[in-house]
Design a protein around this motif. Structure first.
Motif, PDB file in Angstrom:
ATOM      1  N   ASP A  45    -102.137 -59.076  18.088  1.00 48.20           N
ATOM      2  CA  ASP A  45    -102.411 -58.587  19.443  1.00 48.20           C
ATOM      3  C   ASP A  45    -103.895 -58.323  19.636  1.00 48.20           C
ATOM      4  OD1 ASP A  45     -99.761 -58.651  20.066  1.00 48.20           O
ATOM      5  OD2 ASP A  45     -99.415 -56.484  19.772  1.00 48.20           O
ATOM      6  N   SER A  46    -104.543 -57.779  18.609  1.00 46.97           N
ATOM      7  CA  SER A  46    -105.954 -57.404  18.767  1.00 46.97           C
ATOM      8  C   SER A  46    -106.916 -58.470  18.257  1.00 46.97           C
ATOM      9  CB  SER A  46    -106.249 -56.112  18.001  1.00 46.97           C
ATOM     10  OG  SER A  46    -105.424 -55.072  18.452  1.00 46.97           O
ATOM     11  N   TYR A  47    -106.502 -59.247  17.268  1.00 46.23           N
ATOM     12  CA  TYR A  47    -107.467 -60.135  16.596  1.00 46.23           C
ATOM     13  C   TYR A  47    -107.026 -61.595  16.554  1.00 46.23           C
ATOM     14  CZ  TYR A  47    -109.363 -55.667  15.149  1.00 46.23           C
ATOM     15  OH  TYR A  47    -109.881 -54.399  15.161  1.00 46.23           O
ATOM     16  N   GLY A  48    -105.984 -61.929  17.273  1.00 40.87           N
ATOM     17  CA  GLY A  48    -105.558 -63.330  17.374  1.00 40.87           C
ATOM     18  C   GLY A  48    -105.259 -63.961  16.025  1.00 40.87           C
ATOM     19  N   ASP A  49    -105.814 -65.166  15.833  1.00 41.44           N
ATOM     20  CA  ASP A  49    -105.501 -65.964  14.641  1.00 41.44           C
ATOM     21  C   ASP A  49    -105.883 -65.294  13.330  1.00 41.44           C
ATOM     22  OD1 ASP A  49    -104.634 -67.848  16.330  1.00 41.44           O
ATOM     23  OD2 ASP A  49    -106.374 -69.194  16.100  1.00 41.44           O
ATOM     24  N   ALA A  50    -106.814 -64.354  13.399  1.00 39.76           N
ATOM     25  CA  ALA A  50    -107.231 -63.685  12.154  1.00 39.76           C
ATOM     26  C   ALA A  50    -106.025 -63.052  11.465  1.00 39.76           C
ATOM     27  CB  ALA A  50    -108.296 -62.634  12.437  1.00 39.76           C
ATOM     28  N   ALA A  51    -105.029 -62.683  12.246  1.00 40.00           N
ATOM     29  CA  ALA A  51    -103.834 -62.034  11.683  1.00 40.00           C
ATOM     30  C   ALA A  51    -103.117 -62.938  10.683  1.00 40.00           C
ATOM     31  CB  ALA A  51    -102.879 -61.635  12.798  1.00 40.00           C
ATOM     32  N   ASP A  52    -103.240 -64.257  10.873  1.00 37.86           N
ATOM     33  CA  ASP A  52    -102.579 -65.189   9.950  1.00 37.86           C
ATOM     34  C   ASP A  52    -103.275 -65.250   8.590  1.00 37.86           C
ATOM     35  OD1 ASP A  52    -100.685 -65.917  11.792  1.00 37.86           O
ATOM     36  OD2 ASP A  52    -101.945 -67.520  12.619  1.00 37.86           O
ATOM     37  N   HIS A  53    -104.537 -64.872   8.575  1.00 35.99           N
ATOM     38  CA  HIS A  53    -105.306 -64.924   7.322  1.00 35.99           C
ATOM     39  C   HIS A  53    -105.282 -63.593   6.578  1.00 35.99           C
ATOM     40  CE1 HIS A  53    -106.955 -68.838   8.353  1.00 35.99           C
ATOM     41  NE2 HIS A  53    -107.013 -68.376   9.592  1.00 35.99           N
ATOM     42  N   MET A  54    -105.149 -62.515   7.351  1.00 34.66           N
ATOM     43  CA  MET A  54    -105.146 -61.166   6.788  1.00 34.66           C
ATOM     44  C   MET A  54    -103.974 -61.027   5.809  1.00 34.66           C
ATOM     45  SD  MET A  54    -104.594 -57.820   9.165  1.00 34.66           S
ATOM     46  CE  MET A  54    -102.805 -57.698   8.987  1.00 34.66           C
ATOM     47  N   VAL A 101     -97.580 -46.278  12.029  1.00 36.00           N
ATOM     48  CA  VAL A 101     -98.336 -47.399  11.471  1.00 36.00           C
ATOM     49  C   VAL A 101     -99.246 -48.007  12.546  1.00 36.00           C
ATOM     50  CG1 VAL A 101     -98.048 -49.745  10.554  1.00 36.00           C
ATOM     51  CG2 VAL A 101     -96.692 -47.873   9.608  1.00 36.00           C
ATOM     52  N   ARG A 102     -98.745 -48.063  13.768  1.00 33.72           N
ATOM     53  CA  ARG A 102     -99.569 -48.602  14.862  1.00 33.72           C
ATOM     54  C   ARG A 102    -100.824 -47.758  15.035  1.00 33.72           C
ATOM     55  NH1 ARG A 102     -96.261 -48.271  18.927  1.00 33.72           N
ATOM     56  NH2 ARG A 102     -95.666 -50.444  19.179  1.00 33.72           N
ATOM     57  N   SER A 103    -100.679 -46.439  15.052  1.00 32.34           N
ATOM     58  CA  SER A 103    -101.860 -45.616  15.309  1.00 32.34           C
ATOM     59  C   SER A 103    -102.816 -45.658  14.113  1.00 32.34           C
ATOM     60  CB  SER A 103    -101.474 -44.190  15.706  1.00 32.34           C
ATOM     61  OG  SER A 103    -101.011 -43.497  14.583  1.00 32.34           O
ATOM     62  N   GLN A 104    -102.293 -45.690  12.892  1.00 34.32           N
ATOM     63  CA  GLN A 104    -103.193 -45.778  11.733  1.00 34.32           C
ATOM     64  C   GLN A 104    -103.927 -47.120  11.711  1.00 34.32           C
ATOM     65  OE1 GLN A 104    -100.422 -45.106   8.503  1.00 34.32           O
ATOM     66  NE2 GLN A 104    -101.006 -42.968   8.309  1.00 34.32           N
ATOM     67  N   PHE A 105    -103.214 -48.185  12.029  1.00 36.41           N
ATOM     68  CA  PHE A 105    -103.837 -49.512  12.010  1.00 36.41           C
ATOM     69  C   PHE A 105    -104.940 -49.598  13.073  1.00 36.41           C
ATOM     70  CE2 PHE A 105    -104.328 -53.948  13.212  1.00 36.41           C
ATOM     71  CZ  PHE A 105    -104.514 -54.551  11.968  1.00 36.41           C
ATOM     72  N   ILE A 147     -96.913 -55.153  11.265  1.00 35.23           N
ATOM     73  CA  ILE A 147     -98.364 -54.998  11.103  1.00 35.23           C
ATOM     74  C   ILE A 147     -99.078 -56.312  11.456  1.00 35.23           C
ATOM     75  CG2 ILE A 147    -100.200 -54.653   9.384  1.00 35.23           C
ATOM     76  CD1 ILE A 147     -98.262 -52.644   7.982  1.00 35.23           C
ATOM     77  N   ARG A 148     -98.489 -57.447  11.064  1.00 33.00           N
ATOM     78  CA  ARG A 148     -99.144 -58.720  11.404  1.00 33.00           C
ATOM     79  C   ARG A 148     -99.135 -58.941  12.915  1.00 33.00           C
ATOM     80  NH1 ARG A 148    -100.754 -61.779   7.645  1.00 33.00           N
ATOM     81  NH2 ARG A 148     -99.040 -61.425   6.183  1.00 33.00           N
ATOM     82  N   GLU A 149     -98.064 -58.521  13.557  1.00 32.65           N
ATOM     83  CA  GLU A 149     -98.016 -58.654  15.031  1.00 32.65           C
ATOM     84  C   GLU A 149     -99.064 -57.767  15.702  1.00 32.65           C
ATOM     85  OE1 GLU A 149     -93.235 -59.731  15.083  1.00 32.65           O
ATOM     86  OE2 GLU A 149     -93.898 -57.739  15.739  1.00 32.65           O
ATOM     87  N   LEU A 150     -99.226 -56.564  15.157  1.00 28.19           N
ATOM     88  CA  LEU A 150    -100.261 -55.667  15.702  1.00 28.19           C
ATOM     89  C   LEU A 150    -101.633 -56.318  15.571  1.00 28.19           C
ATOM     90  CD1 LEU A 150     -99.516 -52.186  14.053  1.00 28.19           C
ATOM     91  CD2 LEU A 150     -99.189 -52.805  16.450  1.00 28.19           C
ATOM     92  N   ALA A 151    -101.883 -56.903  14.400  1.00 27.18           N
ATOM     93  CA  ALA A 151    -103.180 -57.542  14.157  1.00 27.18           C
ATOM     94  C   ALA A 151    -103.369 -58.726  15.102  1.00 27.18           C
ATOM     95  CB  ALA A 151    -103.285 -57.991  12.705  1.00 27.18           C
ATOM     96  N   GLY A 189    -107.940 -47.328  12.078  1.00 28.81           N
ATOM     97  CA  GLY A 189    -108.656 -47.776  10.878  1.00 28.81           C
ATOM     98  C   GLY A 189    -109.433 -49.058  11.097  1.00 28.81           C
ATOM     99  N   THR A 190    -108.925 -49.941  11.961  1.00 28.99           N
ATOM    100  CA  THR A 190    -109.583 -51.239  12.161  1.00 28.99           C
ATOM    101  C   THR A 190    -110.458 -51.266  13.416  1.00 28.99           C
ATOM    102  OG1 THR A 190    -107.712 -52.149  13.415  1.00 28.99           O
ATOM    103  CG2 THR A 190    -107.698 -52.498  11.026  1.00 28.99           C
ATOM    104  N   SER A 191    -110.556 -50.151  14.088  1.00 29.03           N
ATOM    105  CA  SER A 191    -111.319 -50.115  15.341  1.00 29.03           C
ATOM    106  C   SER A 191    -112.750 -50.631  15.132  1.00 29.03           C
ATOM    107  CB  SER A 191    -111.326 -48.666  15.847  1.00 29.03           C
ATOM    108  OG  SER A 191    -112.252 -48.521  16.863  1.00 29.03           O
ATOM    109  N   GLY A 192    -113.170 -51.542  15.999  1.00 33.54           N
ATOM    110  CA  GLY A 192    -114.540 -52.045  15.937  1.00 33.54           C
ATOM    111  C   GLY A 192    -114.767 -53.170  14.938  1.00 33.54           C
ATOM    112  N   LEU A 193    -113.740 -53.631  14.252  1.00 34.14           N
ATOM    113  CA  LEU A 193    -113.934 -54.748  13.311  1.00 34.14           C
ATOM    114  C   LEU A 193    -114.046 -56.063  14.084  1.00 34.14           C
ATOM    115  CD1 LEU A 193    -111.535 -54.057  10.296  1.00 34.14           C
ATOM    116  CD2 LEU A 193    -113.908 -53.341  10.644  1.00 34.14           C
ATOM    117  N   THR A 194    -114.696 -57.034  13.465  1.00 38.87           N
ATOM    118  CA  THR A 194    -114.777 -58.359  14.063  1.00 38.87           C
ATOM    119  C   THR A 194    -113.574 -59.183  13.582  1.00 38.87           C
ATOM    120  OG1 THR A 194    -115.965 -59.279  12.181  1.00 38.87           O
ATOM    121  CG2 THR A 194    -117.305 -58.276  13.933  1.00 38.87           C
ATOM    122  N   GLN A 195    -113.330 -60.278  14.285  1.00 38.66           N
ATOM    123  CA  GLN A 195    -112.251 -61.184  13.855  1.00 38.66           C
ATOM    124  C   GLN A 195    -112.506 -61.697  12.452  1.00 38.66           C
ATOM    125  OE1 GLN A 195    -111.488 -64.445  16.449  1.00 38.66           O
ATOM    126  NE2 GLN A 195    -109.800 -63.320  17.415  1.00 38.66           N
TER     127      GLN A 195
END
Ligand code: PGA
Length: 254
Positions: free
Chosen positions: A200-209, A147-151, A194-198, A154-160
């Motif tokens: 790590d890379s995108y900070g607070d955005a993970a709470d909204h995802m 799941v880590r590698s797919q996430f 998955i939320r923790e992974l998000a 798949g999300t590489s290069g996205l903005t927050q």
């Protein structure tokens, strides 16, 4: 505050005539307060999108339209493919990207999926980006690694800002269409991961995802799944084809 989202993935089922009936029946089973609580999305096959859109717009329904896939290019020599712009023009709001059947039956790679995720955003829609491990990977204790590698891919290069609106669907491949659901505890734990992974890379955005669980969701198991803190909805295959059954999944608290 994340709003629940329950999406029906009709897969390769329903003609455009079936779709008209299915959307009408579903709307009849749901009331305004259900829509206040849950965002309800149906993902018919491409050939039924226009009919579903027409019913939704004519009758001012609050059901939203999703597609099951798209190409990443805007237009061009890609026989048989459908572009994100074509979907957006039909008032499609969500596009499922990276479903396990696209990965495993049609051979889509993480790189293809990343291009599609970005193309969906560029066309003004939101991806429902699916990840999930195979049974052998689960048995080998490699769920998080997969799941880590797919996430990440798949999300590489996205903005927050994009990740704020992203919808991730955790669908263990062994649970799709098999009647074997992950236990609510296991599903909840992977969605928290998955939320923790998000984060790590995108900070607070993970709470909204929003994170959905998918894999043999039905009216009998949905409430226990939805009770998990990091599960914000469901991606429903088989149980979305009958409008009465799907309405019971949407109204999971009843
Ligand atoms: P299922 O399918 O609910 O029939 O297991 C889920 C999916 O493939 O999205």
């Amino acid at each position: 505050m994340r709003k629940d989202l329950i999406a029906g993935n009709w897969k390769m089922n329903a003609t455009h005539l079936d779709a008209i009936q299915m959307v009408q029946k579903l709307s009849y089973r749901l009331n305004d307060s259900d829509f206040d609580r849950v965002e309800v999305v149906v993902c018919p096959p491409y050939t039924a999108l226009r009919s579903a859109q027409t019913v939704i717009e004519t009758d001012h329904l609050r059901i939203k339209l999703g597609a099951q896939n798209c190409h990443y290019a805007d237009s061009g020599a890609f026989t048989g493919a459908i572009s994100p712009g074509m979907l957006a023009k039909l008032s499609v709001r969500y596009v499922i990207v990276g479903h396990s059947e696209r990965r495993h039956v049609f051979g889509e790679t993480d790189a293809d999926i990343n291009r599609k995720v970005k193309a969906v955003y560029e066309a003004g829609m939101i991806p429902i980006f699916a990840v999930g491990e195979l049974e052998a990977e689960r048995d080998a204790g490699r769920t998080e690694e997969r799941v880590r590698s797919q996430f990440a891919a798949g999300t590489s290069g996205l903005t927050q800002e994009q990740v704020n609106s992203l919808v991730v669907a955790y669908e263990p491949v062994w649970a799709i269409g098999t009647g074997n659901t992950a236990t609510p505890d296991d599903a909840g734990a992977v969605c928290t991961f998955i939320r923790e992974l998000a984060a790590d890379s995108y900070g607070d955005a993970a709470d909204h995802m929003r994170i959905l669980y998918g894999g043999s969701v039905n009216p009998g198991n949905v409430a226990a799944i939805m009770a998990k803190a990091d599960i914000d909805g469901a991606l429903v295959g088989g149980a979305s084809l009958d409008p009465d059954t799907f309405a019971s999944v949407v109204r999971y608290w009843v």
